[in-house]
Design a protein around this motif. Structure first.
Motif, PDB file in Angstrom:
ATOM      1  N   LYS A  35       0.809  -1.185   0.081  1.00 39.48           N
ATOM      2  CA  LYS A  35       0.032  -0.009   0.072  1.00 39.48           C
ATOM      3  C   LYS A  35       0.782   1.287   0.060  1.00 39.48           C
ATOM      4  N   ILE A  36       0.254   2.392  -0.044  1.00 41.83           N
ATOM      5  CA  ILE A  36       1.082   3.574  -0.309  1.00 41.83           C
ATOM      6  C   ILE A  36       0.571   4.757   0.535  1.00 41.83           C
ATOM      7  N   GLY A  37       1.327   5.606   0.732  1.00 38.50           N
ATOM      8  CA  GLY A  37       1.056   6.958   1.697  1.00 38.50           C
ATOM      9  C   GLY A  37       0.393   6.828   2.921  1.00 38.50           C
ATOM     10  N   GLY A  38       0.112   7.983   3.277  1.00 35.13           N
ATOM     11  CA  GLY A  38      -0.335   7.987   4.888  1.00 35.13           C
ATOM     12  C   GLY A  38      -1.485   7.369   4.846  1.00 35.13           C
ATOM     13  N   THR A  39      -2.538   7.116   3.834  1.00 34.73           N
ATOM     14  CA  THR A  39      -3.701   6.564   4.084  1.00 34.73           C
ATOM     15  C   THR A  39      -3.547   5.077   3.553  1.00 34.73           C
ATOM     16  N   ARG A  40      -2.386   4.636   3.309  1.00 29.99           N
ATOM     17  CA  ARG A  40      -2.474   3.233   3.107  1.00 29.99           C
ATOM     18  C   ARG A  40      -3.194   2.582   2.107  1.00 29.99           C
ATOM     19  N   GLU A  41      -3.295   3.041   1.020  1.00 38.56           N
ATOM     20  CA  GLU A  41      -4.058   2.556  -0.042  1.00 38.56           C
ATOM     21  C   GLU A  41      -3.447   1.514  -0.969  1.00 38.56           C
ATOM     22  N   VAL A  42      -3.998   0.882  -1.485  1.00 39.19           N
ATOM     23  CA  VAL A  42      -3.557  -0.009  -2.597  1.00 39.19           C
ATOM     24  C   VAL A  42      -3.524   0.858  -3.989  1.00 39.19           C
ATOM     25  N   HIS A  62       8.252   7.598  -6.907  1.00 38.39           N
ATOM     26  CA  HIS A  62       7.823   8.534  -5.929  1.00 38.39           C
ATOM     27  C   HIS A  62       8.949   9.024  -4.894  1.00 38.39           C
ATOM     28  N   LEU A  63       8.478   9.933  -3.991  1.00 34.42           N
ATOM     29  CA  LEU A  63       9.474  10.097  -3.020  1.00 34.42           C
ATOM     30  C   LEU A  63       8.924   9.528  -1.665  1.00 34.42           C
ATOM     31  N   ASP A  64       9.920   9.393  -0.832  1.00 29.85           N
ATOM     32  CA  ASP A  64       9.739   8.479   0.445  1.00 29.85           C
ATOM     33  C   ASP A  64       8.843   9.212   1.589  1.00 29.85           C
ATOM     34  N   TYR A  65       9.241  10.690   1.393  1.00 35.43           N
ATOM     35  CA  TYR A  65       8.686  11.281   2.748  1.00 35.43           C
ATOM     36  C   TYR A  65       7.103  11.767   2.275  1.00 35.43           C
ATOM     37  N   PHE A  66       6.668  11.918   3.244  1.00 34.57           N
ATOM     38  CA  PHE A  66       5.104  12.339   3.189  1.00 34.57           C
ATOM     39  C   PHE A  66       4.798  13.650   2.835  1.00 34.57           C
ATOM     40  N   ALA A  67       3.881  14.051   2.015  1.00 36.16           N
ATOM     41  CA  ALA A  67       3.369  15.351   1.682  1.00 36.16           C
ATOM     42  C   ALA A  67       2.980  16.041   2.966  1.00 36.16           C
ATOM     43  N   PRO A  68       3.706  17.378   2.926  1.00 32.97           N
ATOM     44  CA  PRO A  68       3.279  18.336   4.120  1.00 32.97           C
ATOM     45  C   PRO A  68       1.786  18.239   4.590  1.00 32.97           C
ATOM     46  N   THR A  69       1.059  17.811   3.725  1.00 32.75           N
ATOM     47  CA  THR A  69      -0.688  18.039   4.150  1.00 32.75           C
ATOM     48  C   THR A  69      -0.780  16.671   4.772  1.00 32.75           C
ATOM     49  N   SER A  70      -0.023  15.522   4.763  1.00 29.79           N
ATOM     50  CA  SER A  70      -0.313  14.489   5.436  1.00 29.79           C
ATOM     51  C   SER A  70      -0.050  14.630   6.869  1.00 29.79           C
ATOM     52  N   ALA A 121       0.948  12.087   8.572  1.00 23.67           N
ATOM     53  CA  ALA A 121       2.464  11.564   9.108  1.00 23.67           C
ATOM     54  C   ALA A 121       3.572  12.469   9.066  1.00 23.67           C
ATOM     55  N   ALA A 122       3.420  13.886   8.388  1.00 22.37           N
ATOM     56  CA  ALA A 122       4.354  14.480   7.923  1.00 22.37           C
ATOM     57  C   ALA A 122       4.830  15.242   9.263  1.00 22.37           C
ATOM     58  N   SER A 123       4.170  15.198  10.380  1.00 19.21           N
ATOM     59  CA  SER A 123       4.716  15.715  11.622  1.00 19.21           C
ATOM     60  C   SER A 123       5.678  15.214  12.185  1.00 19.21           C
ATOM     61  N   ASN A 124       5.871  13.843  11.654  1.00 20.01           N
ATOM     62  CA  ASN A 124       7.142  12.978  12.123  1.00 20.01           C
ATOM     63  C   ASN A 124       7.642  12.449  10.880  1.00 20.01           C
ATOM     64  N   ASN A 125       8.007  13.522   9.939  1.00 24.90           N
ATOM     65  CA  ASN A 125       8.347  12.727   8.482  1.00 24.90           C
ATOM     66  C   ASN A 125       9.481  11.956   8.545  1.00 24.90           C
ATOM     67  N   ARG A 126       9.448  11.017   7.217  1.00 26.95           N
ATOM     68  CA  ARG A 126      10.750  10.159   7.127  1.00 26.95           C
ATOM     69  C   ARG A 126      11.876  11.206   6.357  1.00 26.95           C
ATOM     70  N   ILE A 127      13.140  10.607   6.985  1.00 30.84           N
ATOM     71  CA  ILE A 127      14.326  11.505   6.586  1.00 30.84           C
ATOM     72  C   ILE A 127      15.450  10.875   5.833  1.00 30.84           C
ATOM     73  N   CYS A 128      15.249   9.610   5.961  1.00 32.89           N
ATOM     74  CA  CYS A 128      16.277   8.623   4.939  1.00 32.89           C
ATOM     75  C   CYS A 128      15.770   7.201   4.942  1.00 32.89           C
ATOM     76  N   THR A 129      16.314   6.611   3.837  1.00 28.73           N
ATOM     77  CA  THR A 129      15.838   5.398   3.474  1.00 28.73           C
ATOM     78  C   THR A 129      17.108   4.259   3.269  1.00 28.73           C
ATOM     79  N   ARG A 170      12.466   7.904  10.674  1.00 29.55           N
ATOM     80  CA  ARG A 170      11.720   9.190  10.958  1.00 29.55           C
ATOM     81  C   ARG A 170      12.511  10.029  11.476  1.00 29.55           C
ATOM     82  N   ARG A 171      12.244  11.450  11.700  1.00 33.09           N
ATOM     83  CA  ARG A 171      12.827  12.433  12.310  1.00 33.09           C
ATOM     84  C   ARG A 171      13.138  12.236  13.879  1.00 33.09           C
ATOM     85  N   LYS A 172      11.847  11.785  14.259  1.00 32.26           N
ATOM     86  CA  LYS A 172      11.823  11.757  15.785  1.00 32.26           C
ATOM     87  C   LYS A 172      11.317   9.929  15.913  1.00 32.26           C
TER      88      LYS A 172
END
Ligand SMILES: O=C(O)CCC(=O)C(=O)O
Ligand SMILES: [Fe+2]
Length: 219
Positions: free
Chosen positions: A69-76, A130-138, A140-148, A214-216
Motif C-alpha cells: 500500500k502507499i501513502g499516509g492513508t495506506r491505499e492499494v 515516488h518520494l519516500d517522505y510524506f506530503a506536508p499535508t499528510s 504523517a508529515a509531523s514526524n516525517n521520514r528523513i532517509c531510506t 523518521r525524524r523523531k
C-alpha cells in the motif's frame, strides 16, 4: 582510511550519514562503501547482509506478504504492484542483529524506524517513481521520514533496478548490497531530487528489505 576532500568555499548541506572512506565498521560486520553521489547523498553499499541473513528475512516475511500500500492513508495503488510485509513484533536473533546494523549504518536509533519492510516483486511488478517522505499535508508529515536504506535480498535475473530519474542514476540489485539515500535537506530542491522507483522485474523475482527512518522516535 581516505577522507573526502572538503573545499571550504563550497557550501554543502549537512548530511545524516557520517561514514567516509571505503569501509564502515558496525558491531559485527565491515561494510563496503562502493559509490556515492554527494548532493543529494546516495550511497551504494556492499556486503551489508550475508546469505543466511538475506534468506532469513525472506523466510520471516513469507506468510505475512500482502499487496503493498502507499501513502499516509495506506491505499492499494498501481504505483506499487509488489507484495510486502513489515517485520514488526517478531522475536528473531537474525532480525535483531540486522536491525542493529541498519541503525548503525543510518546513524539513527532503531526507535525512529518503522520496522523492516520486506517487498517481493514478480515479473512485471514495479514501484513507480515516488518520494519516500510524506506530503506536508499528510498527518504523517509531523514526524516525517528523513532517509531510506534499501537492501537487496536476492539477485534479479533481469530488471528491478532502483532508479533515480532526476539523477540519471540506477542501482542494480545484487544480493547483500544496499542503497542509502537521504532527504532531510533545508534546500527542498535536493529532497525532490531523491525521486526514485523500482523498475519492473523482467526475469526472475526481486526481494528487498527497506528501512525508512523518521525524524523523531515513533510512539
Ligand atoms: O524496489 C526498489 O528498488 C525501491 C523500493 C523503494 O522505493 C522503497 O522501498 O521505498
Ligand atoms: Fe521508495
Amino acid at each position: 582510511m581516505a577522507m573526502i576532500a572538503k573545499d571550504p568555499h563550497i557550501k554543502k548541506e549537512v548530511t545524516i550519514f557520517n561514514h567516509n572512506g571505503n569501509k564502515m565498521k558496525t558491531e559485527d560486520r565491515e561494510i563496503d562503501i562502493i559509490a556515492r553521489l554527494e548532493e543529494p547523498l546516495v550511497v551504494v553499499l556492499g556486503s551489508v547482509l550475508d546469505e543466511e541473513e538475506c534468506e532469513a528475512l525472506i523466510h520471516l516475511s513469507k506468510d505475512r506478504l500482502q499487496r503493498s500500500k502507499i501513502g499516509g492513508t495506506r491505499e492499494v495503488s498501481d504505483i506499487r504492484t509488489s507484495s510486502g510485509a513489515f517485520l514488526t513484533d517478531i522475536e528473531n536473533d537474525i532480525l535483531a542483529r540486522v536491525e542493529k546494523r541498519v541503525s548503525t549504518i543510518m546513524g539513527i536509533p532503531i526507535e525512529h524506524g518503522e520496522g523492516l519492510y520486506i517487498m517481493n516483486y514478480k515479473p512485471g511488478q514495479e514501484y513507480k517513481e515516488h518520494l519516500d517522505y510524506f506530503a506536508p499535508t499528510s498527518n504523517a508529515a509531523s514526524n516525517n521520514r528523513i532517509c531510506t536504506l534499501v537492501m537487496y535480498l536476492n539477485d534479479v535475473d533481469e530488471g528491478g533496478e532502483t532508479f533515480f530519474p532526476k539523477l540519471n542514476f540506477s542501482v542494480c540489485p545484487q544480493k547483500g548490497m544496499a542503497v542509502y539515500f537521504e532527504y532531510f535537506y533545508n534546500e527542498q530542491m535536493l529532497n525532490e531530487l531523491t525521486l526514485h522507483g523500482g523498475a519492473p522485474v523482467v526475469k526472475g523475482e526481486k526481494w528487498i528489505a527497506t528501512q525508512w527512518m523518521r525524524r523523531k522516535k515513533l510512539n
